[in-house]
Design a protein around this motif. Structure first.
Motif, PDB file in Angstrom:
ATOM      1  N   ARG A  76      -5.652   5.445 -21.408  1.00  0.00           N
ATOM      2  CA  ARG A  76      -6.156   6.358 -20.381  1.00  0.00           C
ATOM      3  C   ARG A  76      -7.640   6.140 -20.083  1.00  0.00           C
ATOM      4  NH1 ARG A  76      -3.805  11.704 -23.096  1.00  0.00           N
ATOM      5  NH2 ARG A  76      -4.554  10.506 -24.885  1.00  0.00           N
ATOM      6  N   LEU A  77      -8.332   5.374 -20.932  1.00  0.00           N
ATOM      7  CA  LEU A  77      -9.753   5.087 -20.727  1.00  0.00           C
ATOM      8  C   LEU A  77      -9.985   3.775 -19.977  1.00  0.00           C
ATOM      9  CD1 LEU A  77     -11.159   6.197 -24.202  1.00  0.00           C
ATOM     10  CD2 LEU A  77     -11.196   7.466 -22.039  1.00  0.00           C
ATOM     11  N   ARG A  78      -8.908   3.094 -19.554  1.00  0.00           N
ATOM     12  CA  ARG A  78      -9.059   1.830 -18.836  1.00  0.00           C
ATOM     13  C   ARG A  78      -9.579   2.083 -17.418  1.00  0.00           C
ATOM     14  NH1 ARG A  78      -4.268   3.400 -17.387  1.00  0.00           N
ATOM     15  NH2 ARG A  78      -3.123   2.557 -15.645  1.00  0.00           N
ATOM     16  N   GLU A  79     -10.131   1.051 -16.824  1.00  0.00           N
ATOM     17  CA  GLU A  79     -10.702   1.165 -15.485  1.00  0.00           C
ATOM     18  C   GLU A  79      -9.618   1.316 -14.428  1.00  0.00           C
ATOM     19  OE1 GLU A  79     -12.749   2.227 -13.442  1.00  0.00           O
ATOM     20  OE2 GLU A  79     -14.452   0.851 -13.601  1.00  0.00           O
ATOM     21  N   MET A  80     -10.026   1.782 -13.271  1.00  0.00           N
ATOM     22  CA  MET A  80      -9.133   1.929 -12.126  1.00  0.00           C
ATOM     23  C   MET A  80      -8.499   0.587 -11.777  1.00  0.00           C
ATOM     24  SD  MET A  80     -10.204   3.427  -8.429  1.00  0.00           S
ATOM     25  CE  MET A  80      -9.264   3.047  -6.976  1.00  0.00           C
ATOM     26  N   ASN A  81      -7.226   0.639 -11.435  1.00  0.00           N
ATOM     27  CA  ASN A  81      -6.513  -0.556 -11.013  1.00  0.00           C
ATOM     28  C   ASN A  81      -6.686  -0.704  -9.496  1.00  0.00           C
ATOM     29  OD1 ASN A  81      -4.663  -2.499 -10.216  1.00  0.00           O
ATOM     30  ND2 ASN A  81      -3.088  -1.810 -11.635  1.00  0.00           N
ATOM     31  N   PHE A  82      -7.361  -1.764  -9.092  1.00  0.00           N
ATOM     32  CA  PHE A  82      -7.594  -2.011  -7.672  1.00  0.00           C
ATOM     33  C   PHE A  82      -6.490  -2.849  -7.031  1.00  0.00           C
ATOM     34  CE2 PHE A  82     -11.890  -0.899  -9.052  1.00  0.00           C
ATOM     35  CZ  PHE A  82     -12.259  -0.021  -8.048  1.00  0.00           C
ATOM     36  N   GLY A  83      -5.410  -3.085  -7.756  1.00  0.00           N
ATOM     37  CA  GLY A  83      -4.250  -3.766  -7.188  1.00  0.00           C
ATOM     38  C   GLY A  83      -4.564  -5.147  -6.636  1.00  0.00           C
ATOM     39  N   HIS A  84      -4.214  -5.352  -5.361  1.00  0.00           N
ATOM     40  CA  HIS A  84      -4.364  -6.664  -4.723  1.00  0.00           C
ATOM     41  C   HIS A  84      -5.825  -7.048  -4.486  1.00  0.00           C
ATOM     42  CE1 HIS A  84      -0.083  -6.677  -4.338  1.00  0.00           C
ATOM     43  NE2 HIS A  84      -0.068  -5.656  -3.506  1.00  0.00           N
ATOM     44  N   TRP A  85      -6.736  -6.116  -4.678  1.00  0.00           N
ATOM     45  CA  TRP A  85      -8.158  -6.423  -4.531  1.00  0.00           C
ATOM     46  C   TRP A  85      -8.720  -7.127  -5.771  1.00  0.00           C
ATOM     47  CZ3 TRP A  85     -10.389  -1.110  -2.539  1.00  0.00           C
ATOM     48  CH2 TRP A  85      -9.853  -0.845  -1.276  1.00  0.00           C
ATOM     49  N   GLU A  86      -8.067  -6.960  -6.892  1.00  0.00           N
ATOM     50  CA  GLU A  86      -8.560  -7.500  -8.160  1.00  0.00           C
ATOM     51  C   GLU A  86      -8.700  -9.022  -8.089  1.00  0.00           C
ATOM     52  OE1 GLU A  86      -8.397  -5.852 -11.654  1.00  0.00           O
ATOM     53  OE2 GLU A  86      -8.137  -3.861 -10.813  1.00  0.00           O
ATOM     54  N   GLY A  87      -9.820  -9.512  -8.618  1.00  0.00           N
ATOM     55  CA  GLY A  87     -10.067 -10.943  -8.660  1.00  0.00           C
ATOM     56  C   GLY A  87     -10.590 -11.522  -7.355  1.00  0.00           C
ATOM     57  N   ARG A  88     -10.867 -10.642  -6.399  1.00  0.00           N
ATOM     58  CA  ARG A  88     -11.404 -11.079  -5.105  1.00  0.00           C
ATOM     59  C   ARG A  88     -12.815 -10.514  -4.936  1.00  0.00           C
ATOM     60  NH1 ARG A  88      -6.959  -9.282  -0.888  1.00  0.00           N
ATOM     61  NH2 ARG A  88      -8.351 -10.366   0.556  1.00  0.00           N
ATOM     62  N   LEU A  89     -13.613 -11.172  -4.138  1.00  0.00           N
ATOM     63  CA  LEU A  89     -14.956 -10.667  -3.847  1.00  0.00           C
ATOM     64  C   LEU A  89     -14.854  -9.483  -2.897  1.00  0.00           C
ATOM     65  CD1 LEU A  89     -16.908 -14.028  -3.371  1.00  0.00           C
ATOM     66  CD2 LEU A  89     -16.929 -12.517  -5.372  1.00  0.00           C
ATOM     67  N   TRP A  90     -15.646  -8.455  -3.174  1.00  0.00           N
ATOM     68  CA  TRP A  90     -15.639  -7.265  -2.324  1.00  0.00           C
ATOM     69  C   TRP A  90     -15.881  -7.633  -0.862  1.00  0.00           C
ATOM     70  CZ3 TRP A  90     -13.916  -2.611  -3.628  1.00  0.00           C
ATOM     71  CH2 TRP A  90     -13.856  -2.271  -4.985  1.00  0.00           C
ATOM     72  N   LYS A  91     -16.801  -8.542  -0.620  1.00  0.00           N
ATOM     73  CA  LYS A  91     -17.160  -8.899   0.759  1.00  0.00           C
ATOM     74  C   LYS A  91     -16.035  -9.631   1.488  1.00  0.00           C
ATOM     75  CE  LYS A  91     -19.481 -13.237  -0.412  1.00  0.00           C
ATOM     76  NZ  LYS A  91     -20.744 -13.952  -0.439  1.00  0.00           N
ATOM     77  N   GLU A  92     -15.037 -10.106   0.764  1.00  0.00           N
ATOM     78  CA  GLU A  92     -13.917 -10.813   1.380  1.00  0.00           C
ATOM     79  C   GLU A  92     -12.688  -9.930   1.604  1.00  0.00           C
ATOM     80  OE1 GLU A  92     -13.302 -14.130  -1.240  1.00  0.00           O
ATOM     81  OE2 GLU A  92     -15.065 -15.196  -0.496  1.00  0.00           O
ATOM     82  N   LEU A  93     -12.764  -8.689   1.158  1.00  0.00           N
ATOM     83  CA  LEU A  93     -11.628  -7.782   1.337  1.00  0.00           C
ATOM     84  C   LEU A  93     -11.555  -7.320   2.789  1.00  0.00           C
ATOM     85  CD1 LEU A  93     -12.020  -5.629  -1.897  1.00  0.00           C
ATOM     86  CD2 LEU A  93     -10.436  -7.518  -1.490  1.00  0.00           C
ATOM     87  N   PRO A  94     -10.350  -7.044   3.294  1.00  0.00           N
ATOM     88  CA  PRO A  94     -10.221  -6.569   4.671  1.00  0.00           C
ATOM     89  C   PRO A  94     -11.036  -5.294   4.899  1.00  0.00           C
ATOM     90  CG  PRO A  94      -8.076  -7.165   3.774  1.00  0.00           C
ATOM     91  CD  PRO A  94      -9.060  -7.207   2.639  1.00  0.00           C
ATOM     92  N   ARG A  95     -11.891  -5.325   5.902  1.00  0.00           N
ATOM     93  CA  ARG A  95     -12.803  -4.215   6.192  1.00  0.00           C
ATOM     94  C   ARG A  95     -12.055  -2.895   6.391  1.00  0.00           C
ATOM     95  NH1 ARG A  95     -17.267  -3.969   4.617  1.00  0.00           N
ATOM     96  NH2 ARG A  95     -16.871  -1.852   4.117  1.00  0.00           N
ATOM     97  N   HIS A  96     -10.909  -2.942   7.085  1.00  0.00           N
ATOM     98  CA  HIS A  96     -10.167  -1.700   7.348  1.00  0.00           C
ATOM     99  C   HIS A  96      -9.632  -1.083   6.046  1.00  0.00           C
ATOM    100  CE1 HIS A  96      -6.793  -4.563   7.223  1.00  0.00           C
ATOM    101  NE2 HIS A  96      -6.024  -3.523   6.978  1.00  0.00           N
ATOM    102  N   GLU A  97      -9.300  -1.910   5.058  1.00  0.00           N
ATOM    103  CA  GLU A  97      -8.834  -1.380   3.768  1.00  0.00           C
ATOM    104  C   GLU A  97      -9.976  -0.704   3.013  1.00  0.00           C
ATOM    105  OE1 GLU A  97      -6.834  -4.397   1.478  1.00  0.00           O
ATOM    106  OE2 GLU A  97      -5.300  -4.717   3.023  1.00  0.00           O
ATOM    107  N   ILE A  98     -11.137  -1.335   3.011  1.00  0.00           N
ATOM    108  CA  ILE A  98     -12.314  -0.748   2.342  1.00  0.00           C
ATOM    109  C   ILE A  98     -12.712   0.546   3.032  1.00  0.00           C
ATOM    110  CG2 ILE A  98     -14.777  -1.092   1.842  1.00  0.00           C
ATOM    111  CD1 ILE A  98     -13.057  -2.710   0.018  1.00  0.00           C
ATOM    112  N   ASP A  99     -12.717   0.551   4.360  1.00  0.00           N
ATOM    113  CA  ASP A  99     -13.088   1.754   5.117  1.00  0.00           C
ATOM    114  C   ASP A  99     -12.138   2.908   4.821  1.00  0.00           C
ATOM    115  OD1 ASP A  99     -15.230   0.397   6.222  1.00  0.00           O
ATOM    116  OD2 ASP A  99     -14.221   0.005   8.143  1.00  0.00           O
ATOM    117  N   ALA A 100     -10.845   2.628   4.741  1.00  0.00           N
ATOM    118  CA  ALA A 100      -9.862   3.675   4.431  1.00  0.00           C
ATOM    119  C   ALA A 100     -10.091   4.236   3.037  1.00  0.00           C
ATOM    120  CB  ALA A 100      -8.449   3.111   4.561  1.00  0.00           C
ATOM    121  N   TRP A 101     -10.412   3.370   2.096  1.00  0.00           N
ATOM    122  CA  TRP A 101     -10.675   3.813   0.723  1.00  0.00           C
ATOM    123  C   TRP A 101     -11.937   4.669   0.669  1.00  0.00           C
ATOM    124  CZ3 TRP A 101     -14.106   1.244  -3.144  1.00  0.00           C
ATOM    125  CH2 TRP A 101     -13.947   1.780  -4.416  1.00  0.00           C
TER     126      TRP A 101
END
Length: 191
Positions: A76-101
């Motif tokens: 229960r102390l593990r970090e949030m699971n970012f799913g398909h975002w994991e292992g990718r650079l934040w700047k390369e993630l789809p902007r609309h997904e980041i905005d929704a989050w």
């Protein structure tokens, strides 16, 4: 009751990488640096808990070498699971997904991941089971710390992320006399 929330050492990953629940290595020299001052600033009588991810567990195991513990890990102390975002650079993630989050930081679920509200729920469940008579050191992650800092103090998760937490930083929370809320009583820099 006092909680000593301790963030793991700096991870050895590319700058700007989303790594959340991924098990990534740490910068060994940062761990060594933390161990020069942390043992003298933490309560020796505290129970010691850690996320099972190696970046937390390595620090917690090193603390046991300095007389803390015994160590108990809890998922229960593990970090949030970012799913398909994991292992990718934040700047390369789809902007609309980041905005929704960002628009719904508490409830939005990154594709294939989990919501911050789920992180908060498991963190609160863990804290609710801790013995009230003994302080506890929780070696964990920024997401868990942010969620606990908000929810234990009765604040909405919508403001999560507003409290800067460096790698290796400690934030001390103490339960108020009423037992309903917690307050930040100390912060120990990463050094």
């Amino acid at each position: 009751m006092k909680l000593w929330l301790l963030r793991h050492p700096k991870p050895d990953v590319p700058e700007g990488l989303c790594y959340g629940a991924a098990d990534v290595p740490i910068v060994a020299s940062h761990l060594e640096s933390l161990l020069t001052h942390l043992p003298g600033r933490l309560p020796r009588d505290a129970a010691l808990y850690s996320s099972p991810l190696s970046r937390c567990r390595q620090l917690a195991e090193s603390l046991t070498d300095h007389g803390f513990g015994p160590l108990q890990t809890d998922d229960r102390l593990r970090e949030m699971n970012f799913g398909h975002w994991e292992g990718r650079l934040w700047k390369e993630l789809p902007r609309h997904e980041i905005d929704a989050w960002r628009a719904d930081i508490a409830g939005h679920v990154p594709p294939g991941g989990e919501a911050l509200s789920a992180v908060a729920a498991r963190g609160l469940a863990f804290v609710s089971e801790l013995p009230a008579a003994r302080p506890a050191i929780l070696v964990t992650h920024s997401g868990v710390m942010q969620a606990l800092l908000r929810t234990l103090r009765g604040l909405p998760l919508a403001g999560a992320g507003g409290h800067k937490i460096d790698y290796g930083q400690v934030v001390v929370l103490e339960r108020e006399q009423s037992g309903e809320r917690w307050e930040i009583t100390n912060e120990i820099g990463a050094g």
